[in-house]
Design an enzyme around this catalytic site. Structure first.
Site, PDB file in Angstrom:
ATOM      1  N   HIS A   1      -3.596  -5.842   0.951  1.00  0.00           N
ATOM      2  CA  HIS A   1      -2.791  -5.632   2.599  1.00  0.00           C
ATOM      3  C   HIS A   1      -2.686  -7.341   2.623  1.00  0.00           C
ATOM      4  CE1 HIS A   1      -2.627  -1.607   3.699  1.00  0.00           C
ATOM      5  NE2 HIS A   1      -3.822  -1.419   3.012  1.00  0.00           N
TER       6      HIS A   1
ATOM      7  N   CYS B   1       1.300  -1.363   0.016  1.00  0.00           N
ATOM      8  CA  CYS B   1      -0.016   0.177   0.096  1.00  0.00           C
ATOM      9  C   CYS B   1       1.005   1.076   0.303  1.00  0.00           C
ATOM     10  CB  CYS B   1      -0.777  -0.289   1.462  1.00  0.00           C
ATOM     11  SG  CYS B   1      -2.416   1.588   1.008  1.00  0.00           S
TER      12      CYS B   1
ATOM     13  N   GLU C   1      -0.643  -8.684   4.918  1.00  0.00           N
ATOM     14  CA  GLU C   1      -0.783  -8.823   5.942  1.00  0.00           C
ATOM     15  C   GLU C   1      -2.262  -8.818   6.899  1.00  0.00           C
ATOM     16  OE1 GLU C   1      -0.742  -5.689   5.142  1.00  0.00           O
ATOM     17  OE2 GLU C   1      -1.243  -4.207   6.257  1.00  0.00           O
TER      18      GLU C   1
END
Lengths: 238, 743
Positions: free
Chosen positions: A208, A91, A210
């Site tokens: 994302h 990002c 994560e």
């Protein structure tokens, strides 16, 4: 598989805000030795890999990533990447890598001119990176996006180069893996969601991973990137 | 600088009554100077002193075995076990958001976040309750877009997820929108910090952004009364800087890991004034501060301006003497201003100096404890009677019930709120287990098995028709929402939005709503630990519907048993959990408003004792893993709840077929859309039916088996049916469509 002993830097700039999430996924889900690294640090010599997390470094006030690229740690990232170390920018981390010139192209505002937070599908275009070596080509991943400026742009020549060298790593697609305009959330050229550098050890992506590393969060697909990277590190030897 | 003479007229312009001005003179034994007048005026303002609301706010239960901090601090704190606690508060930013929607909403988010992290808690969730005028009002589109962008702009940047909320559109908010923002943070018991200025000689330290002339209360004063060189007045709406607040958040939390400080408070409303006086008041101390040491953004600021500025992203810290260096190192690391501006004294007086001289000297208790308290007259207006006289039998019967049903599902109030919450980062910090779109958001607490369920609610139509019952329902509904996710309600915060308290009918609404809320809180044994009052929500003499918004916090000891509102799969049985009754409730209903254009009648009866049992039953059923889904029945009644359980599932819509639980003698439209309280729509696999019914029996909850999940039609047998896919489309596009935005 766990990432025991792999020492992974999670960079922290003023305004980073996905740093804790990346740390949590690496440290608590994958058992890697994740460490926060403040942006004023000048070296990443002790690390096996580096993650530039998402956020709003310097408030995105000038241009996304434009200030963060000037931090001392970015010099260290460049050296680390040149030496073949794996670097993943997520990002805002992707935006910083673009501003720093470690990846080609630029980011502009989403076509809708709105921030978009939603789950999306991405198609794995290549298994030929440390981050996707464990993910079969064409595999569809369900991952969240959360950005205002995720509309990737590159001029025709750069784009042709990326395509030719297989540097497009992820494209937005539908659930069945079709890369269509409807599946593109932000207007990104060629539905591009993530690219790597020519040496393939620097990955930038808007989604994302994560955030989707544990099944209880709705998807664990993102974890596959980190597992791939840790496996790659293990095989490479330290 | 020329000293401005303080006159009764000037006091009046500061919002102080003649009696209040006299009281100030008698407390001081002299005339106040302009700076002192400014300090009294903000500290005695409704916003800071709660002078009209205090006598009624005392009716709320605020204590309980879990309460670690009740009202009176920056946020309330409730124990969640294992040495952890949650700090939370809701606050309004109504007026600024109407004037400048983006910055008004953004600084509302910034302010409430500071209230929570000043307690030592790491904010993990934001929710917002929004009220706008009619969707076709010329200003609504601009206000909605601005407010949503403002919340997104601030929350996304600072990295706190906006995980839920509510939005309503009604004519009564045309000239007074409501922007109520809630934040919850998690804190270890040993890291809880409070706003105490204790320890004589301890340094008072200013941190954060520099002070400018923004948001000064006295902006109403004509500029020529100031020094002729003084700059022209700045707009009264502050500008938010979420990036600086992110730095402030990280710096403060880093500092709070040490034991270098004794107290800390956000400089919110009334800025340096309220933070310094309130911290000294709580500790029973005094202070001496030197305004020359305040970091300033502009030149030539007067003491009046410095004390009243509401510049954002600032905090006041009282550190332990000798530990200043640690504070400085942390704030310098985060590139923030930090300055020792004074020290704590023991004489109970606030002394403010500038340019080598005293500019204000006020006993602390004078502005805090001795603030006026009003028990304003209240009276039920006679106009209230006419509202309850509606003859329901005269309402025309819809020509096509299925079409009416579908129309309700697509109206702005019922429709999918994705257009809004997609603009909010609702996943950051990777705790959001139940994303926006269910009855309550559920977040995990990392490092534990626990989950926190959150819901904000208020049906202001009910409150308008009967504020006592409406207040009671606001608490019950929010509790039901968190219980439908499997959680136990453990504490609440509120935002009480009302009109002008100087009008007896408004005071009656206020008093009644609080009494209703308090009654419900007692039934649930849920304490009110923080909150906010917003009066004067009136334009041209027309007030809003009374809107006491409730933010309920629920706890799941084991987050893995959490429930969602949508049906899981074919073949599951559908049940209605209810009290034993067969009347219908249409007063103040969505159906009456949306289809018949009326906000009239008597609002639904509320039985908090039944509601509390229902919530305990829902929690128990979740813990025993008996349910596939649980959904609160609210606006639009059984028909709309059924359709929601069918179409809100992330996997895509599914059908269900149920029977009408009401007697045939009742009109079908009333049966479908009746808003009886204390109900929930449940589904479970057939093999769990016996255990579910047994559990319901334990809590004296009436269970009616209504039908089953499956197929592509959403059907109430013999009455109406909808195509699930089509209904989903009109529901999904309803909000953006009504406001004229691109979906």
């Amino acid at each position: 598989m766990t990432g025991q002993a792999m020492k992974i830097a999670v960079l922290v700039f003023p305004g980073s805000n996905c740093d804790h999430d990346a740390y949590h996924a690496l440290k608590h889900v994958l058992s890697a030795d994740a460490r926060f690294v403040w942006h004023k640090e000048g070296s990443l010599a002790e690390f096996d890999a580096a993650v530039i997390p998402g956020g709003f470094t310097y408030g995105d006030y000038l241009r996304t990533g434009a200030m963060a690229k000037l931090s001392p740690v970015m010099g260290a990232v460049r050296g680390f990447a040149d030496a073949g170390g794996p670097v993943i920018g997520i990002c805002n981390g992707f935006q910083i890598l673009l501003e720093a010139g470690l990846l080609p192209g630029a980011m502009i505002a989403n076509e809708s001119l709105k921030f978009i937070c939603d789950y999306k599908y991405i198609k794995t275009e290549t298994s030929g990176t440390p981050f996707t070596r464990g993910i079969p080509e064409n595999a569809v991943l369900r991952v969240p996006i959360a950005h205002y400026q995720g509309n990737y742009y590159a001029d025709r020549e750069t784009l042709a180069g990326l395509e030719e060298n297989g540097q497009v790593v992820f494209r937005y697609c539908d659930a069945a893996g079709n890369v269509t305009p409807d599946a593109n959330p932000n207007g990104s050229v060629g539905n591009i969601a993530g690219i790597c550098n020519a040496s393939r050890n620097v990955l930038g992506m808007m989604p994302h991973p994560e955030r989707c590393s544990e099944a209880e969060m709705g998807s664990a697909d993102g974890r596959r990137l980190f597992t791939s990277m840790i496996q790659w590190l293990k095989e490479r030897g330290r | 600088m020329r000293e401005i003479p303080v006159t009764p007229e000037l006091a009046r312009e500061h919002g102080l009554s003649a009696e209040e001005f006299e009281r100030i003179r008698s407390i001081l034994g002299r005339d106040p100077n302009i700076t002192e007048l400014g300090i009294f005026s903000v500290m005695w303002s409704e916003h800071c002193s709660y002078k009209s609301s205090r006598v009624h706010l005392r009716k709320f239960p605020t204590k309980g075995p879990r309460v670690l901090q009740g009202p009176g601090e920056n946020a309330g704190i409730v124990d969640i076990g294992d040495g952890l606690a949650v700090a939370f508060k809701m606050e309004s930013h109504n007026h600024p958001s109407y004037i400048e929607p983006y910055q008004g909403a953004a600084t509302g988010v910034g302010g409430i976040l500071r209230d929570v992290f000043t307690m030592g808690a790491r904010p993990i969730a934001l929710l917002d309750s929004l009220r706008f005028g009619r969707t076709d009002h010329p200003r609504s589109r601009y206000l909605v877009d601005g407010v949503v962008s403002g919340i997104a702009g601030y929350g996304n940047c600072i990295g706190v997820p906006t995980v839920g909320g509510e939005v309503y559109f009604d004519e009564c908010y045309d000239g007074n929108i409501l922007v109520n923002v809630f934040t919850l943070g998690v804190v270890r018991h040993d890291r809880i910090r409070r706003g105490y200025a204790s320890g004589v000689g301890n340094p008072v330290i200013y941190v954060g952004s520099k002070t400018g002339r923004d948001g000064i209360h006295g902006a109403t004063m004509a500029s020529e009364e100031f020094d002729e060189k003084s700059e022209e007045k700045r707009p009264t709406v502050q500008v938010g800087d979420p990036f600086t607040e992110k730095l402030l958040l990280e710096a403060c939390l880093e500092l709070m890991k040490t034991d270098a400080i004794v107290g800390i408070q956000d400089m919110g409303a009334a800025g340096l004034t309220s933070s310094s006086f309130e911290m000294a008041s709580r500790a029973g101390t005094g202070f001496r501060i030197d305004l020359d040491r305040v970091p300033q953004r502009e030149e030539g600021m007067t003491p009046y301006e410095l004390m009243l500025s509401e510049s954002q992203e600032r905090m006041l810290i009282v550190a332990k003497k000798g530990r200043e260096r640690e504070v400085f190192e942390i704030f310098e690391k985060w590139d923030l201003d930090v300055s020792v501006i004074g020290y704590v004294t023991g004489d109970g007086v606030g002394r403010i100096r500038m340019g080598g001289g005293n500019v204000a000297e006020i006993p602390i208790a004078a502005v805090t404890d001795e603030a006026p308290v009003y028990n304003r007259p209240s009276a039920r207006p006679e106009s209230q009677d006419a509202l309850s006289r509606l003859d329901f039998s005269a309402l025309p019967f819809p020509s096509d019930l299925s079409e009416t049903w579908k129309r309700l599902m697509g109206c702005a109030e019922m429709a999918d709120k994705r257009w809004i919450y997609r603009q909010y980062d609702h996943m950051i910090r990777t705790n959001t287990l139940v994303l926006p779109g269910s009855d309550a958001a559920v977040l995990r607490v990392k490092g534990t098995r626990k989950g926190i369920a959150l819901s904000v609610d208020c049906n202001s139509r009910y409150c308008f028709l009967d504020p006592y019952v409406g207040g009671m329902i606001a608490v019950c509904e929010s509790a039901r929402n968190v219980a439908c996710s499997g959680a136990e309600p453990i504490g609440l915060s509120d935002c009480l939005n009302f009109g002008n308290p100087e009008k007896p009918e408004i005071m009656w609404q206020f008093r009644s709503a609080i009494e209703g809320m308090a009654k419900a809180c007692e039934a649930f044994q849920v304490p009110v630990v923080s909150g906010n009052v917003s009066f004067y929500n009136e334009t041209k003499g027309k007030g809003i519907h009374p809107t006491p918004t409730v933010a309920m916090v629920g706890l799941l000891e084991d987050a893995s048993v959490r429930l969602v509102q949508w049906f899981r799969g074919e073949g599951d049985l559908v049940f209605l959990a209810d009290a034993d009754r067969s009347t219908v409730e249409l007063g103040g209903s969505l159906y009456l408003n949306e289809i018949h254009g009326k906000v009239e009648g008597i609002p639904p009866e509320s039985d908090p004792a039944h509601e509390a049992r229902l919530c305990r039953f829902l929690r128990e059923a979740a813990q025993r893993k008996l349910l596939s889904s649980a959904h609160d029945l609210a606006e639009g009644g059984l028909a709309c709840a059924l359709a929601e359980s069918c179409i809100t599932r992330p996997e895509g819509p599914i059908g269900a077929k149920i029977r009408n639980p009401f007697p045939e003698s009742i009109r079908a439209d009333f049966a479908m859309f009746s808003e009886n309280q204390g109900r929930a729509l449940l589904s479970c696999p057939p093999e769990k039916k016996a255990a579910l019914l047994a559990a319901a029996g334990e809590f004296r909850i009436k269970m009616e088996e209504l039908g089953a999940v499956g197929g592509t039609w959403i059907e109430i047998e013999g009455i109406a049916r909808l195509d699930a896919q089509e209904t989903e489309s009109s529901w999904r596009g309803g909000l953006a469509g009504a406001l004229g935005f691109e979906g």
